[in-house]
Write a protein that holds these residues in place. Structure first.
Motif, PDB file in Angstrom:
ATOM      1  N   GLU A  87      -3.085   0.163  -3.734  1.00  0.00           N
ATOM      2  CA  GLU A  87      -2.511  -1.141  -3.458  1.00  0.00           C
ATOM      3  C   GLU A  87      -1.857  -1.682  -4.724  1.00  0.00           C
ATOM      4  O   GLU A  87      -2.455  -1.643  -5.792  1.00  0.00           O
ATOM      5  N   ASP A 107      -8.122   4.511   7.498  1.00  0.00           N
ATOM      6  CA  ASP A 107      -6.818   3.927   7.155  1.00  0.00           C
ATOM      7  C   ASP A 107      -5.742   4.289   8.169  1.00  0.00           C
ATOM      8  O   ASP A 107      -4.885   3.480   8.503  1.00  0.00           O
ATOM      9  N   TYR A 108      -5.818   5.513   8.649  1.00  0.00           N
ATOM     10  CA  TYR A 108      -4.806   6.006   9.578  1.00  0.00           C
ATOM     11  C   TYR A 108      -4.744   5.119  10.830  1.00  0.00           C
ATOM     12  O   TYR A 108      -3.680   4.629  11.212  1.00  0.00           O
ATOM     13  N   GLU A 158      -2.315  -8.098   6.899  1.00  0.00           N
ATOM     14  CA  GLU A 158      -3.283  -7.707   5.875  1.00  0.00           C
ATOM     15  C   GLU A 158      -4.716  -8.069   6.311  1.00  0.00           C
ATOM     16  O   GLU A 158      -5.653  -7.290   6.134  1.00  0.00           O
ATOM     17  N   LYS A 201     -10.700  -2.379   9.400  1.00  0.00           N
ATOM     18  CA  LYS A 201     -11.282  -1.379   8.502  1.00  0.00           C
ATOM     19  C   LYS A 201     -12.770  -1.647   8.294  1.00  0.00           C
ATOM     20  O   LYS A 201     -13.600  -0.754   8.427  1.00  0.00           O
ATOM     21  N   GLN A 250       6.929  -6.170   8.965  1.00  0.00           N
ATOM     22  CA  GLN A 250       5.701  -6.426   9.710  1.00  0.00           C
ATOM     23  C   GLN A 250       5.370  -7.927   9.683  1.00  0.00           C
ATOM     24  O   GLN A 250       5.047  -8.519  10.708  1.00  0.00           O
ATOM     25  N   GLU A 306       0.389  -2.217  12.818  1.00  0.00           N
ATOM     26  CA  GLU A 306       1.824  -2.222  12.539  1.00  0.00           C
ATOM     27  C   GLU A 306       2.532  -3.319  13.344  1.00  0.00           C
ATOM     28  O   GLU A 306       3.394  -4.019  12.840  1.00  0.00           O
ATOM     29  N   ARG A 348       0.841  -1.206   0.000  1.00  0.00           N
ATOM     30  CA  ARG A 348       0.000   0.000   0.000  1.00  0.00           C
ATOM     31  C   ARG A 348       0.872   1.249   0.000  1.00  0.00           C
ATOM     32  O   ARG A 348       1.719   1.421   0.858  1.00  0.00           O
ATOM     33  N   CYS A 405      -6.113   2.119  11.171  1.00  0.00           N
ATOM     34  CA  CYS A 405      -5.837   0.728  10.783  1.00  0.00           C
ATOM     35  C   CYS A 405      -4.334   0.501  10.681  1.00  0.00           C
ATOM     36  O   CYS A 405      -3.805  -0.491  11.171  1.00  0.00           O
ATOM     37  N   GLU A 406      -3.644   1.442  10.054  1.00  0.00           N
ATOM     38  CA  GLU A 406      -2.214   1.291   9.853  1.00  0.00           C
ATOM     39  C   GLU A 406      -1.473   1.273  11.193  1.00  0.00           C
ATOM     40  O   GLU A 406      -0.656   0.403  11.454  1.00  0.00           O
ATOM     41  N   GLN A 424       6.405  -3.633   5.050  1.00  0.00           N
ATOM     42  CA  GLN A 424       5.453  -4.732   5.125  1.00  0.00           C
ATOM     43  C   GLN A 424       6.145  -6.060   5.387  1.00  0.00           C
ATOM     44  O   GLN A 424       5.638  -6.905   6.107  1.00  0.00           O
ATOM     45  N   TYR A 483      -5.809  -5.842   9.184  1.00  0.00           N
ATOM     46  CA  TYR A 483      -6.093  -4.520   8.616  1.00  0.00           C
ATOM     47  C   TYR A 483      -7.533  -4.471   8.069  1.00  0.00           C
ATOM     48  O   TYR A 483      -8.309  -3.569   8.392  1.00  0.00           O
TER      49      TYR A 483
END
Lengths: 94, 478
Positions: free
Chosen positions: B114, B314-315, B300, B307, B175, B322, B109, B317-318, B172, B303
């Motif tokens: 994406e 998104d903010y 993923e 969501k 992560q 993390e 992303r 969720c990220e 990612q 996330y």
């Protein structure tokens, strides 16, 4: 397959070896002989034979993830040509 | 003018967090006294034979499954020859034409978009030792503790198109390995590092240009900066009508540029061949399924769950996904009190703020998720005000105590009793007739003055909603 002095010098360089001209000549001849010997295998008919890298037929030989048995620092130091301040010393490489 | 596009591929090296080395019994802890994690195999002593650590294969399969790879059934190790003192055997044991995982991909992303980035292969190999070149010394210092520590090398397809995308891919990947618990992802210590291959081609053409490899990028920032610099450098070379030289370069953070390290002429001649000391590994379905069963919910998936399920933007969720620990924390806090946005907000502002300040990781957080959930519940049930909650939170963070016990012990409960508040308002109004007159003359901002007085008398505990309502009624009604 043939091999000349250029190949020998190339391999020497990859191995960080310095060869005198005489050594380069000698090794070229030695390596040519070895290659010639191995080359005899090419006369074997391997048509239909699957390439293989192991002949034992054994697979999956593992050990468990358990840490043990590191050597003592003194033992390591003793084996090294030069060892100072807890580390091996080698000609400077960059 | 000709337009160029960047073609970028990344090779990510991740140290696997096993207890022992890949082919030897020595431990793997970082920070040990130099050369105290050595054994005959690590030192490359004649006659010493490597035996594969099973967990290493488990970890690689786990990563392969998490990155949509197919797992290779018949695996083999190969010797990669190069001559360097951090590699005592004169070769590195790696995998060549039979890597353990192949044909995977990641969804990356960037800026809300994406993109799919292919993973060519993931292979197993051993790490090399460390060289230290003292400035005024004629010899180099070698520490072989790291030699033989298991690595996976993850090779992407050259499908990355920008420095930002490279950074996102790297983030990612970190992560994922951390969610899987197979690598600590510590980039400063080199547990996770990457090489970047960069070439340029004219927009609209297929043919790849000559590539340059930048070695050992060990932070997200370096990855992005080095690639950005290299794209500019190569563009300039091409625009001047010169050719790109295929070479390995190093990123110099101080000079903010890359410099040539060695040309590829000799470096690529590794003379790979199958390592006769190691037996083949055959991975069957049972093995793969056994590992698949241990896969955690992947970043993923978390996330998407946050969501869609919690309607978080998104903010949030990220930030919440993390780290695995953060996502778990949020889940647990929600079990106590289901206010999705409020909890997301408390975790990402107050909690992250304090953790950062104290330099603590999420897993060391002194406030339990249950307690944070309870705190937000107390706010929502009007037991405490949002402002008081911050005081309670500070106390929770310092002592680990539950919000209930803190509120009780310190009498911080919000006062919502209308009679009690009404009485306090009356007192305040009686004492300030001039201010009432001013308010009635149209100075509406006197309202703030009254609220301030009321809060002062109640040590901030009066329910602001009730205060406002009663105050207005009394001022207008009188």
């Amino acid at each position: 397959m043939s091999l000349d002095q250029k190949d020998v010098l190339h391999v020497a360089k990859l191995s960080a070896l310095e060869l005198s001209e005489q050594e380069a000549e000698e090794f070229t001849k030695d390596l040519q002989d070895i290659l010639g010997y191995v080359e005899r295998l090419e006369s074997v008919d391997v048509h239909g034979v699957v390439p293989t890298s192991h002949v034992h037929g054994i697979v999956n030989d593992f050990r468990d993830d358990i840490a043990k048995n590191s050597l003592k620092l003194e033992e390591v130091a003793e084996m090294a040509p030069e060892f100072k301040g807890g580390g091996f010393r080698v000609p400077k490489v960059l | 003018m000709i337009q160029y596009e960047a073609v970028i591929g990344l090779e990510v090296h991740a140290q696997l967090s096993t207890g022992s080395k890949i082919f030897a019994n020595s431990g793997t802890e970082a920070g040990r006294e130099p050369n105290t994690l050595c054994d005959p195999v690590t030192l490359g002593l004649p006659g010493a034979l490597p035996v594969l650590n099973k967990r290493v294969v488990d970890f690689a399969i786990k990563l392969g499954l998490a990155t949509n790879c197919s797992i290779t059934r018949e695996n083999e190790f190969a010797r990669k020859h190069y001559f360097y003192p951090d590699l005592p055997k004169g070769y590195q044991i790696s995998q060549y034409d039979k890597p353990i995982c192949q044909h995977g991909h990641l969804l990356v992303r960037v800026g809300g978009e994406e993109r799919r980035v292919g993973i060519t292969r993931i292979h197993l190999e051993e790490d090399a030792g460390k060289n230290v070149h003292g400035e005024h010394e004629t010899t180099s210092f070698i520490d072989l503790n790291r030699a033989g520590v298991p690595l996976v090398e993850i090779v992407s397809e050259p499908e990355i198109r920008s420095p930002e995308e490279a950074g996102a891919y790297m983030r990612q990947m970190r992560q994922i390995v951390r969610y899987l618990d197979i690598c600590d992802g510590n980039m400063e210590e080199g547990s996770l590092r990457c090489d970047a291959n960069i070439s340029l081609r004219k927009v609209g053409t297929e043919k790849l240009g000559t590539k340059v490899e930048i070695k050992n990028l060990n932070s997200f920032r370096f990855v992005e900066r080095a690639i950005r610099y290299e794209i500019t450098r190569q563009t300039t070379v091409l625009e001047q009508g010169d050719e790109i030289v295929q070479e390995t370069r190093l990123w110099d953070e101080q000079k903010a540029s890359t410099r040539s390290m060695r040309s590829k002429e000799y470096a690529e001649d590794y003379r790979y061949f199958p390592d006769p000391d190691l037996l083949p590994i055959v991975v069957d379905n049972d093995w793969i399924e056994r590992i698949r069963a241990t896969l955690p919910e992947l970043p993923e998936q978390v996330y998407l769950r946050f969501k869609k399920g919690h309607q978080l933007d998104d903010y949030y969720c990220e930030l919440l996904t993390e780290e695995k620990h953060t996502a778990r924390y949020y889940d647990k806090a929600l079990e106590v009190h289901h206010n999705q946005t409020a909890l997301a907000n408390w975790i990402t502002t107050e909690l992250f703020g304090r953790l950062n300040k104290e330099n603590l990781g999420m897993e060391e957080c002194p406030v339990s998720p249950e307690n944070l959930g309870t705190l937000v519940k107390l706010i929502d049930e009007d037991v405490i005000s949002g402002k008081i909650a911050k005081t309670v939170f500070d106390e929770m963070f310092s002592t680990g105590a539950s919000p209930n016990s803190i509120v009780e012990a310190t009498g911080l409960q919000q006062i919502s009793n209308r009679d009690e508040i009404g009485g306090i308002i009356d007192e305040v109004l009686t004492q300030h007739p001039e201010q009432i007159a001013e308010f009635r003359d149209g100075k509406t901002k006197m309202l703030g003055f009254f609220v301030g007085q009321i809060m002062k008398r109640t040590a901030g505990k009066a329910n602001p909603k009730v205060v406002n309502e009663l105050l207005m009624a009394k001022l207008k009604g009188d």
